[in-house]
Design a protein around this motif. Sequence first.
Motif, PDB file in Angstrom:
ATOM      1  N   THR A 345       0.829  -1.225   0.000  1.00  0.00           N
ATOM      2  CA  THR A 345       0.000   0.000   0.000  1.00  0.00           C
ATOM      3  C   THR A 345       0.854   1.261   0.000  1.00  0.00           C
ATOM      4  O   THR A 345       0.377   2.347  -0.289  1.00  0.00           O
ATOM      5  N   GLY A 346       2.130   1.103   0.358  1.00  0.00           N
ATOM      6  CA  GLY A 346       2.969   2.287   0.564  1.00  0.00           C
ATOM      7  C   GLY A 346       2.840   2.734   2.024  1.00  0.00           C
ATOM      8  O   GLY A 346       1.908   2.318   2.734  1.00  0.00           O
ATOM      9  N   ARG A 347       3.784   3.557   2.453  1.00  0.00           N
ATOM     10  CA  ARG A 347       3.777   3.959   3.872  1.00  0.00           C
ATOM     11  C   ARG A 347       3.706   5.480   4.019  1.00  0.00           C
ATOM     12  O   ARG A 347       3.996   6.024   5.067  1.00  0.00           O
ATOM     13  N   GLU A 348       3.341   6.121   2.902  1.00  0.00           N
ATOM     14  CA  GLU A 348       3.179   7.581   2.968  1.00  0.00           C
ATOM     15  C   GLU A 348       1.790   7.926   2.461  1.00  0.00           C
ATOM     16  O   GLU A 348       1.203   7.162   1.681  1.00  0.00           O
ATOM     17  N   ILE A 349       1.293   9.097   2.870  1.00  0.00           N
ATOM     18  CA  ILE A 349      -0.035   9.491   2.378  1.00  0.00           C
ATOM     19  C   ILE A 349       0.109  10.044   0.962  1.00  0.00           C
ATOM     20  O   ILE A 349       1.222  10.307   0.493  1.00  0.00           O
ATOM     21  N   GLU A 350      -1.027  10.230   0.301  1.00  0.00           N
ATOM     22  CA  GLU A 350      -1.031  10.918  -0.993  1.00  0.00           C
ATOM     23  C   GLU A 350      -1.031  12.415  -0.661  1.00  0.00           C
ATOM     24  O   GLU A 350      -2.061  12.982  -0.291  1.00  0.00           O
ATOM     25  N   ALA A 359      -6.756  23.094   0.608  1.00  0.00           N
ATOM     26  CA  ALA A 359      -6.954  24.261  -0.267  1.00  0.00           C
ATOM     27  C   ALA A 359      -8.428  24.636  -0.343  1.00  0.00           C
ATOM     28  O   ALA A 359      -8.789  25.768  -0.666  1.00  0.00           O
ATOM     29  N   LYS A 360      -9.299  23.649  -0.059  1.00  0.00           N
ATOM     30  CA  LYS A 360     -10.751  23.919  -0.058  1.00  0.00           C
ATOM     31  C   LYS A 360     -11.235  24.321   1.331  1.00  0.00           C
ATOM     32  O   LYS A 360     -12.434  24.432   1.570  1.00  0.00           O
ATOM     33  N   GLY A 361     -10.314  24.424   2.289  1.00  0.00           N
ATOM     34  CA  GLY A 361     -10.702  24.847   3.640  1.00  0.00           C
ATOM     35  C   GLY A 361     -11.135  23.709   4.540  1.00  0.00           C
ATOM     36  O   GLY A 361     -11.720  23.932   5.607  1.00  0.00           O
ATOM     37  N   MET A 362     -10.844  22.469   4.163  1.00  0.00           N
ATOM     38  CA  MET A 362     -11.244  21.303   4.962  1.00  0.00           C
ATOM     39  C   MET A 362     -10.565  21.345   6.338  1.00  0.00           C
ATOM     40  O   MET A 362      -9.349  21.501   6.422  1.00  0.00           O
ATOM     41  N   PRO A 363     -11.339  21.229   7.435  1.00  0.00           N
ATOM     42  CA  PRO A 363     -10.693  21.166   8.753  1.00  0.00           C
ATOM     43  C   PRO A 363     -10.095  19.780   8.998  1.00  0.00           C
ATOM     44  O   PRO A 363     -10.447  18.807   8.334  1.00  0.00           O
ATOM     45  N   TRP A 364      -9.188  19.710   9.984  1.00  0.00           N
ATOM     46  CA  TRP A 364      -8.554  18.422  10.328  1.00  0.00           C
ATOM     47  C   TRP A 364      -9.528  17.594  11.183  1.00  0.00           C
ATOM     48  O   TRP A 364      -9.539  17.693  12.402  1.00  0.00           O
ATOM     49  N   THR A 365     -10.328  16.766  10.559  1.00  0.00           N
ATOM     50  CA  THR A 365     -11.243  15.901  11.312  1.00  0.00           C
ATOM     51  C   THR A 365     -10.659  14.489  11.355  1.00  0.00           C
ATOM     52  O   THR A 365      -9.835  14.130  10.500  1.00  0.00           O
ATOM     53  N   PRO A 366     -11.102  13.671  12.324  1.00  0.00           N
ATOM     54  CA  PRO A 366     -10.638  12.270  12.341  1.00  0.00           C
ATOM     55  C   PRO A 366     -10.938  11.560  11.024  1.00  0.00           C
ATOM     56  O   PRO A 366     -10.166  10.734  10.554  1.00  0.00           O
ATOM     57  N   GLU A 367     -12.078  11.920  10.402  1.00  0.00           N
ATOM     58  CA  GLU A 367     -12.456  11.258   9.140  1.00  0.00           C
ATOM     59  C   GLU A 367     -11.469  11.614   8.026  1.00  0.00           C
ATOM     60  O   GLU A 367     -11.137  10.771   7.178  1.00  0.00           O
ATOM     61  N   LEU A 368     -10.994  12.861   8.037  1.00  0.00           N
ATOM     62  CA  LEU A 368     -10.012  13.257   7.018  1.00  0.00           C
ATOM     63  C   LEU A 368      -8.762  12.384   7.163  1.00  0.00           C
ATOM     64  O   LEU A 368      -8.240  11.839   6.182  1.00  0.00           O
ATOM     65  N   ILE A 369      -8.331  12.238   8.416  1.00  0.00           N
ATOM     66  CA  ILE A 369      -7.112  11.438   8.652  1.00  0.00           C
ATOM     67  C   ILE A 369      -7.316  10.005   8.163  1.00  0.00           C
ATOM     68  O   ILE A 369      -6.481   9.453   7.448  1.00  0.00           O
ATOM     69  N   GLU A 370      -8.472   9.404   8.520  1.00  0.00           N
ATOM     70  CA  GLU A 370      -8.735   8.019   8.074  1.00  0.00           C
ATOM     71  C   GLU A 370      -8.694   7.923   6.556  1.00  0.00           C
ATOM     72  O   GLU A 370      -8.142   6.966   5.995  1.00  0.00           O
ATOM     73  N   SER A 371      -9.262   8.938   5.902  1.00  0.00           N
ATOM     74  CA  SER A 371      -9.355   8.867   4.434  1.00  0.00           C
ATOM     75  C   SER A 371      -7.979   8.935   3.770  1.00  0.00           C
ATOM     76  O   SER A 371      -7.826   8.564   2.601  1.00  0.00           O
ATOM     77  N   LEU A 372      -6.982   9.415   4.520  1.00  0.00           N
ATOM     78  CA  LEU A 372      -5.641   9.573   3.941  1.00  0.00           C
ATOM     79  C   LEU A 372      -4.744   8.356   4.172  1.00  0.00           C
ATOM     80  O   LEU A 372      -3.648   8.267   3.609  1.00  0.00           O
ATOM     81  N   MET A 373      -5.206   7.423   5.000  1.00  0.00           N
ATOM     82  CA  MET A 373      -4.344   6.278   5.320  1.00  0.00           C
ATOM     83  C   MET A 373      -4.069   5.442   4.071  1.00  0.00           C
ATOM     84  O   MET A 373      -4.959   5.282   3.229  1.00  0.00           O
ATOM     85  N   PRO A 374      -2.841   4.898   3.957  1.00  0.00           N
ATOM     86  CA  PRO A 374      -2.535   4.074   2.776  1.00  0.00           C
ATOM     87  C   PRO A 374      -3.562   2.947   2.650  1.00  0.00           C
ATOM     88  O   PRO A 374      -3.906   2.310   3.641  1.00  0.00           O
ATOM     89  N   GLY A 375      -4.030   2.739   1.462  1.00  0.00           N
ATOM     90  CA  GLY A 375      -4.984   1.652   1.239  1.00  0.00           C
ATOM     91  C   GLY A 375      -6.420   2.062   1.490  1.00  0.00           C
ATOM     92  O   GLY A 375      -7.328   1.295   1.186  1.00  0.00           O
ATOM     93  N   ALA A 376      -6.661   3.298   2.038  1.00  0.00           N
ATOM     94  CA  ALA A 376      -8.054   3.717   2.269  1.00  0.00           C
ATOM     95  C   ALA A 376      -8.730   3.929   0.918  1.00  0.00           C
ATOM     96  O   ALA A 376      -8.101   4.409  -0.019  1.00  0.00           O
ATOM     97  N   LYS A 377      -9.993   3.547   0.861  1.00  0.00           N
ATOM     98  CA  LYS A 377     -10.719   3.705  -0.430  1.00  0.00           C
ATOM     99  C   LYS A 377     -11.229   5.136  -0.523  1.00  0.00           C
ATOM    100  O   LYS A 377     -11.762   5.676   0.412  1.00  0.00           O
TER     101      LYS A 377
END
Length: 377
Positions: A345-350, A359-377
């Motif tokens: 999966t790789g060990r770095e985020i995209e 850039a769209k103003g997204m706050p740092w939510t737990p869901e954002l972090i989960e979505s960035l994990m390697p292999g997350a759909k």
Amino acid sequence: MNPTTQKLVEQNAPAQLVDHNLVPETVCPGVLYEKRPARNLKGEVVPGLYNVWISLDNPKQYNSYTTDMVKGLILAFRAASCARDVASVVFTAVGDKAFCTGGNTKEYAEYYAGNPQEYRQYMRLFNDMVSAILGCDKPVICRVNGMRIGGGQEIGMAADFTVAQDLANFGQAGPKHGSAAIGGATDFLPLMIGCEQAMVSGTLCEPFSAHKANRLGICMQIVPALKVDGKFIANPLVVTDRYLDEFGRIIHGEFKTGDELAAGKELMKRGEIDLSLLDEAVEKLCAKLISTFPECLTKSFEELRKPKLDAWNRNKENSRAWLALNMMNEARTGFRAFNEGNKETGREIEFTDLRQALAKGMPWTPELIESLMPGAK
Ligand SMILES: CC(C)(COP(=O)(O)OP(=O)(O)OC[C@H]1O[C@@H](n2cnc3c(N)ncnc32)[C@H](O)[C@@H]1OP(=O)(O)O)[C@@H](O)C(=O)NCCC(=O)NCCSC(=O)C1=CCCCC1=O
């Protein structure tokens, strides 16, 4: 010792020595403390004098340091500092793969991620560890037995000398894994190799080969470590047989590519690693160091450490505070990605996904972090 000096010592040295250590000499998990007999320039053992070898002992995780190991290192440097019969400290690690790849990413991901107040306490220990190296009463030689990356590079650069086997790479990892190399690298690198190359190392996280690190000034000496057909050869993955390319650019110490790299890898497979030349070089340096007046030597290295110490002391508290708060978002994401990812999966985020979201103003939510994990759909 000659008999006259020996007799004077017997008559005048205190019968009982005062212990200046704050703690008893303890063995801490993951840190080895070993007193080895010192040798003179002829290679003979000098009775009653020693060098202390402090070794990181966590080879399965590339000698990354856990919190317990950080504590062990502080105590070990303190003990070596206080030992009257110790001349130099050799700071090294077990095995031939890694000297140290920095903080333990498993512990960072599973304990410190999202816990800034705990990481702030950890960073007190980390800062004390770097200060203990820079404040050691004995000259410190970093014996680089393998890669020196991230915080490993930082504690290595806090040492006074670096002697490396030439298969070792040197570099930073912070901005790729959610941190900034402010545990010493941003203080020491500009002093040691100049601002431009420091910028390359501290931001792009592309490692230098030992040959390049030697040329730039991060290490005083390198030695071959690969033996093929019983003969030592230079690191076959790196250009070492020519200095310039056809356009006059320095290529000595750069990593090989293409067919040259493939041939280098074949040689690597055929060879075996032998660190005996590294040990010889380290012993020789220790012998040179004991062939000096002790107080004059101490005054000299204390003065020569000042540029590093000044930079370190100026920044260490702010760095600690910033790193603690950074555990809420980027470090929480980056260290989890390294810990939870794998070769597939790789060990770095995209990184661009995160940048686009921010850039769209997204706050740092737990869901954002989960979505960035390697292999997350
Ligand atoms: C580039 C690497 C150093 C080497 O890559 P590679 O040769 O591909 O080996 P890996 O397969 O990645 O690693 C082999 C196994 O070792 C484990 N490992 C490696 N490094 C660490 C570590 N630091 N902590 C824990 N475990 C580690 C790895 O997981 C493998 O084991 P496994 O069982 O999973 O097969 C690469 O390993 C790498 O990038 N490592 C991490 C470097 C890193 O991010 N270090 C922390 C930097 S931040 C730091 O040190 C700080 C210090 C104080 C101030 C703040 C701060 O951030």
